[in-house]
Design a protein around this motif. Sequence first.
Motif, PDB file in Angstrom:
ATOM      1  N   ILE A   5       0.713  -1.467   0.067  1.00 33.64           N
ATOM      2  CA  ILE A   5      -0.015   0.381  -0.120  1.00 33.64           C
ATOM      3  C   ILE A   5       0.352   0.883  -0.030  1.00 33.64           C
ATOM      4  O   ILE A   5       1.775   1.201   0.616  1.00 33.64           O
ATOM      5  N   ASP A   6       0.756   2.179  -0.472  1.00 32.33           N
ATOM      6  CA  ASP A   6       1.041   3.776  -1.229  1.00 32.33           C
ATOM      7  C   ASP A   6       0.943   4.213   0.078  1.00 32.33           C
ATOM      8  O   ASP A   6      -0.505   4.725  -0.270  1.00 32.33           O
ATOM      9  N   LEU A   7       1.619   4.662   1.274  1.00 33.53           N
ATOM     10  CA  LEU A   7       0.680   6.074   2.172  1.00 33.53           C
ATOM     11  C   LEU A   7       1.354   6.951   2.124  1.00 33.53           C
ATOM     12  O   LEU A   7       0.543   7.895   2.558  1.00 33.53           O
ATOM     13  N   ASP A   8       1.533   7.429   0.593  1.00 38.71           N
ATOM     14  CA  ASP A   8       2.346   8.380  -0.118  1.00 38.71           C
ATOM     15  C   ASP A   8       0.892   9.122  -0.785  1.00 38.71           C
ATOM     16  O   ASP A   8       0.641   9.415  -1.027  1.00 38.71           O
ATOM     17  N   ASN A   9       0.144   8.026  -1.415  1.00 38.49           N
ATOM     18  CA  ASN A   9      -0.948   8.186  -1.812  1.00 38.49           C
ATOM     19  C   ASN A   9      -2.700   7.830  -1.372  1.00 38.49           C
ATOM     20  O   ASN A   9      -2.854   7.759  -0.363  1.00 38.49           O
ATOM     21  N   THR A  10      -3.411   9.807  -1.557  1.00 40.92           N
ATOM     22  CA  THR A  10      -4.057   9.968  -0.268  1.00 40.92           C
ATOM     23  C   THR A  10      -5.642   9.038  -0.520  1.00 40.92           C
ATOM     24  O   THR A  10      -5.428   8.508   0.256  1.00 40.92           O
ATOM     25  N   GLN A  11      -5.749   8.194  -1.923  1.00 38.91           N
ATOM     26  CA  GLN A  11      -7.060   7.309  -1.675  1.00 38.91           C
ATOM     27  C   GLN A  11      -6.429   6.019  -0.967  1.00 38.91           C
ATOM     28  O   GLN A  11      -7.621   5.550  -0.300  1.00 38.91           O
ATOM     29  N   GLU A  12      -5.442   5.334  -1.743  1.00 42.69           N
ATOM     30  CA  GLU A  12      -4.678   4.803  -0.963  1.00 42.69           C
ATOM     31  C   GLU A  12      -4.906   4.284   1.314  1.00 42.69           C
ATOM     32  O   GLU A  12      -5.262   3.965   1.823  1.00 42.69           O
ATOM     33  N   MET A  13      -4.080   5.779   1.170  1.00 33.68           N
ATOM     34  CA  MET A  13      -4.433   6.621   3.106  1.00 33.68           C
ATOM     35  C   MET A  13      -5.427   5.826   2.932  1.00 33.68           C
ATOM     36  O   MET A  13      -6.122   5.517   4.491  1.00 33.68           O
ATOM     37  N   LEU A  14      -7.105   6.198   2.722  1.00 31.61           N
ATOM     38  CA  LEU A  14      -8.135   7.094   3.501  1.00 31.61           C
ATOM     39  C   LEU A  14      -8.957   5.710   2.656  1.00 31.61           C
ATOM     40  O   LEU A  14      -9.224   5.823   4.257  1.00 31.61           O
ATOM     41  N   GLU A  15      -8.423   4.726   1.848  1.00 31.76           N
ATOM     42  CA  GLU A  15      -8.901   3.274   2.315  1.00 31.76           C
ATOM     43  C   GLU A  15      -8.466   3.017   3.536  1.00 31.76           C
ATOM     44  O   GLU A  15      -8.934   1.578   3.999  1.00 31.76           O
ATOM     45  N   LEU A  16      -6.884   2.643   3.379  1.00 31.50           N
ATOM     46  CA  LEU A  16      -6.469   2.448   4.514  1.00 31.50           C
ATOM     47  C   LEU A  16      -7.277   2.879   6.319  1.00 31.50           C
ATOM     48  O   LEU A  16      -6.991   1.506   7.229  1.00 31.50           O
ATOM     49  N   LEU A  17      -7.503   3.753   6.367  1.00 31.24           N
ATOM     50  CA  LEU A  17      -7.347   3.966   7.676  1.00 31.24           C
ATOM     51  C   LEU A  17      -9.068   3.619   8.095  1.00 31.24           C
ATOM     52  O   LEU A  17      -9.562   3.436   9.012  1.00 31.24           O
ATOM     53  N   ALA A  18     -10.410   3.981   6.812  1.00 34.78           N
ATOM     54  CA  ALA A  18     -11.336   3.203   6.749  1.00 34.78           C
ATOM     55  C   ALA A  18     -11.462   2.157   7.242  1.00 34.78           C
ATOM     56  O   ALA A  18     -12.232   1.657   7.938  1.00 34.78           O
ATOM     57  N   LEU A  19     -10.812   0.953   6.394  1.00 31.08           N
ATOM     58  CA  LEU A  19     -10.348  -0.147   6.781  1.00 31.08           C
ATOM     59  C   LEU A  19      -9.533  -0.184   8.160  1.00 31.08           C
ATOM     60  O   LEU A  19     -11.486  -1.038   9.164  1.00 31.08           O
ATOM     61  N   GLN A  20      -8.938   0.717   8.762  1.00 30.78           N
ATOM     62  CA  GLN A  20      -8.952   0.010  10.062  1.00 30.78           C
ATOM     63  C   GLN A  20      -9.670   0.292  10.767  1.00 30.78           C
ATOM     64  O   GLN A  20      -9.736  -0.282  12.303  1.00 30.78           O
ATOM     65  N   MET A  21     -10.417   1.482  10.738  1.00 27.33           N
ATOM     66  CA  MET A  21     -11.680   1.851  11.672  1.00 27.33           C
ATOM     67  C   MET A  21     -12.565   1.169  11.940  1.00 27.33           C
ATOM     68  O   MET A  21     -13.363   0.743  12.864  1.00 27.33           O
ATOM     69  N   ALA A  22     -13.162   0.155  10.841  1.00 30.09           N
ATOM     70  CA  ALA A  22     -14.768  -0.449  11.042  1.00 30.09           C
ATOM     71  C   ALA A  22     -14.447  -2.023  10.948  1.00 30.09           C
ATOM     72  O   ALA A  22     -14.599  -2.838  12.116  1.00 30.09           O
ATOM     73  N   ALA A  23     -12.713  -2.411  11.196  1.00 25.44           N
ATOM     74  CA  ALA A  23     -12.091  -3.693  11.263  1.00 25.44           C
ATOM     75  C   ALA A  23     -12.182  -3.975  12.950  1.00 25.44           C
ATOM     76  O   ALA A  23     -12.499  -4.016  13.782  1.00 25.44           O
TER      77      ALA A  23
END
Length: 175
Positions: A5-23
Amino acid sequence: MVRLIDLDNTQEMLELLALQMAAYQIEAEWVGLADVPPLLQSPQSVRDSGEIYYGCFMEDRLAGAVSLKREQPSLLAAPPGPVKLHICRLMVQPGLLRRGIASELLRRVLQLAAAEGLDVTVLAVSINEPAMSLYGRFGFRTIRQHPAIAGLTLNEMVARPGGDQAALADGDKNL
């Protein structure tokens, strides 16, 4: 498909944080805690963590992720232990549980560790039966138990990649 996952890519970072919050909201409910640290992270704290994130993507959407960090041996230990690959987080979109996503991510972790000759470690809350069962199927064994907050117990688990656990887990698509 599992990839970095590219942590500098805004879209991928937002998806990661949303996943983390839900899980982690689900896990917090399972173990009876109101707040767990992953629920409090910001994009900057994720970037600053030093963790490497791999994501399992389905139709270009992040379905699950695992974060890893190299664990250096203690300089105070005599003799110092080996370097290990530590699983910091393993998470799957709640609506996609039991579809083999966590298994696919763990297979990738074990492949990475085997390529470098590293053991893999993880901490899992002992009452989180789905996590304990998953790690057990992949050959993780508890080496220590640690008391944690709210009367919970953390199991420190380790797996040595390249053994029977990888072959056994290859056919597991129930997670």
